[in-house]
Write a protein that holds these residues in place. Sequence first.
Motif, PDB file in Angstrom:
ATOM      1  N   GLN A   1       0.836  -1.202   0.000  1.00  0.00           N
ATOM      2  CA  GLN A   1       0.000   0.000   0.000  1.00  0.00           C
ATOM      3  C   GLN A   1       0.874   1.257   0.000  1.00  0.00           C
ATOM      4  O   GLN A   1       1.842   1.350   0.767  1.00  0.00           O
TER       5      GLN A   1
ATOM      6  N   HIS B   1       1.861   2.839   3.357  1.00  0.00           N
ATOM      7  CA  HIS B   1       2.917   2.207   4.163  1.00  0.00           C
ATOM      8  C   HIS B   1       4.302   2.629   3.676  1.00  0.00           C
ATOM      9  O   HIS B   1       5.213   2.843   4.485  1.00  0.00           O
TER      10      HIS B   1
ATOM     11  N   LYS C   1      -6.292   4.897  -0.220  1.00  0.00           N
ATOM     12  CA  LYS C   1      -5.703   3.557  -0.203  1.00  0.00           C
ATOM     13  C   LYS C   1      -6.083   2.817  -1.485  1.00  0.00           C
ATOM     14  O   LYS C   1      -7.123   3.048  -2.072  1.00  0.00           O
ATOM     15  N   GLY C   2      -5.192   1.897  -1.852  1.00  0.00           N
ATOM     16  CA  GLY C   2      -5.470   1.061  -3.008  1.00  0.00           C
ATOM     17  C   GLY C   2      -5.539   1.822  -4.308  1.00  0.00           C
ATOM     18  O   GLY C   2      -6.417   1.578  -5.123  1.00  0.00           O
ATOM     19  N   GLU C   3      -4.613   2.708  -4.523  1.00  0.00           N
ATOM     20  CA  GLU C   3      -4.639   3.550  -5.720  1.00  0.00           C
ATOM     21  C   GLU C   3      -4.656   2.742  -7.010  1.00  0.00           C
ATOM     22  O   GLU C   3      -5.378   3.065  -7.952  1.00  0.00           O
TER      23      GLU C   3
ATOM     24  N   LYS D   1      -6.029  -0.050  -7.645  1.00  0.00           N
ATOM     25  CA  LYS D   1      -7.319  -0.662  -7.906  1.00  0.00           C
ATOM     26  C   LYS D   1      -8.394   0.379  -8.157  1.00  0.00           C
ATOM     27  O   LYS D   1      -9.336   0.152  -8.877  1.00  0.00           O
TER      28      LYS D   1
END
Length: 466
Positions: free
Chosen positions: A324, A327, A448-450, A452
Amino acid sequence: MEEKSVNRSFHILCIGILLVVLAEATHIPAYPKMLEHFDLTAGYSVYMQLGFALGLTGFQPMMGWLSDSFGQKIVILIGSGLLTIGSIMVAIAPSFWLLVFGLFLKGFAGAAVIPAGVNFVGTVYTDSMRGKMMGVYGFYTVVGGLIGPILSGVLVDRIGWSSIFWLCSVFGIIAFLLFTFGVPSVQRSKKSTIDWLGVIFVFLLLAGLLTIPTFINQYGVTSWMWSPALVVAVVSFIFLIIVEKRTKQPLLDIDYAKTRHFWVPSIIAIIMYMSFSSVMYLLTFFVQSVQGHSSTVVGLLQFPLFLTMAICNLISGRLMSKIQPVHLILCSIFLLNGGVSMLIFANEDTSFVYLFISMSLIGSAIGTVGPIVKALVVSRAPVTRVGVVSFTYLTIENVASRVGASFALVTFAIFAAGGNGAKGLSSTAVLLTIFTTLSLFFIFLMPKGEEKEAPASVSQKQTIEK
């Protein structure tokens, strides 16, 4: 174009950008010798920094608009030409203020060329490749930044400070040829009208922000003389927002700037790049003026900074699909804080190895965060506005770096006023450590999850006309 041709054009573009970045990174070790040539004190370096910063940031959004409206190629050709002209002007400048204007043109060249890689990646590559190619672009730019200070330090000590600018003019010519014959022209179906009010207010905003530390250096932090610059910046910002909201094709994409994919990583980048740039300029004067080392040592000390940045750009770009982004950014913040906090304990006798480790940590931090932030800010950008978004973000990044550098020089001068330069570095490092910690508060707002979430960008089969 086939995928192979796209990748070849991208690497040719990046080689030209590398040469421009190399040229942009050469003047820092030369600053003390340039001031000595004109018999001026270190305080005048703020004016040199201001001229360069205004060129690098003041017209970057306009370059983004030109890129979207007329094609990226014309913009990078203008930039490489200005690099040659500005470098020659600095090399032959008979007066200090003409030298400052040459640095302005040199900065303008960077404004036109350096963001082109972000624009290319954001426009051509799909989400699955964007992080990786942004890391490759970052690698090229950092290698240019790595070679520049070392080459500059050696030439300044052995031949003289003007020699490095003659060499930069040659780099400008080579980049121009690479862009002319190796980078394709993208056919644009529609040309928009330039947002002149936006250009004016952006320039006034950036001029106000970048002038504040200049007046603080000249008249002191307790003087009211820097207040007008602050007023100009605030008023220009208010009018800029009003104008951009009412313009059909604005210079800045205000609506996109409101999304968390843009403003959250941009704020984190502002904090981190301000600290990073501050350290670069602080060490230049600390190592030469306090420790008494040569320009070559300054260049060598920046070697670990840019080497670790280059390596971490490649690693970070590839890790984005597995880890991610939040992180990775968190890790980079801790690395930056660790490297900056080491400088709190630096003194006149601090070893080269100690400073080498500090620079390595700082370089690793910036190299890790760079590709992630750039990929995030273009991930949801409208296809027709990728150039504007790319250049807008790079403007923010460059303003942060230039303001950070100017304030660091002023702060260092204030703390070192009593003659204790080591204390000036230590005290400034304390402030930078506290400032860097502020970026942790924005981690919780990161999208988050750019990979996707981001919509598909233009296919690599986009029509490109040689």
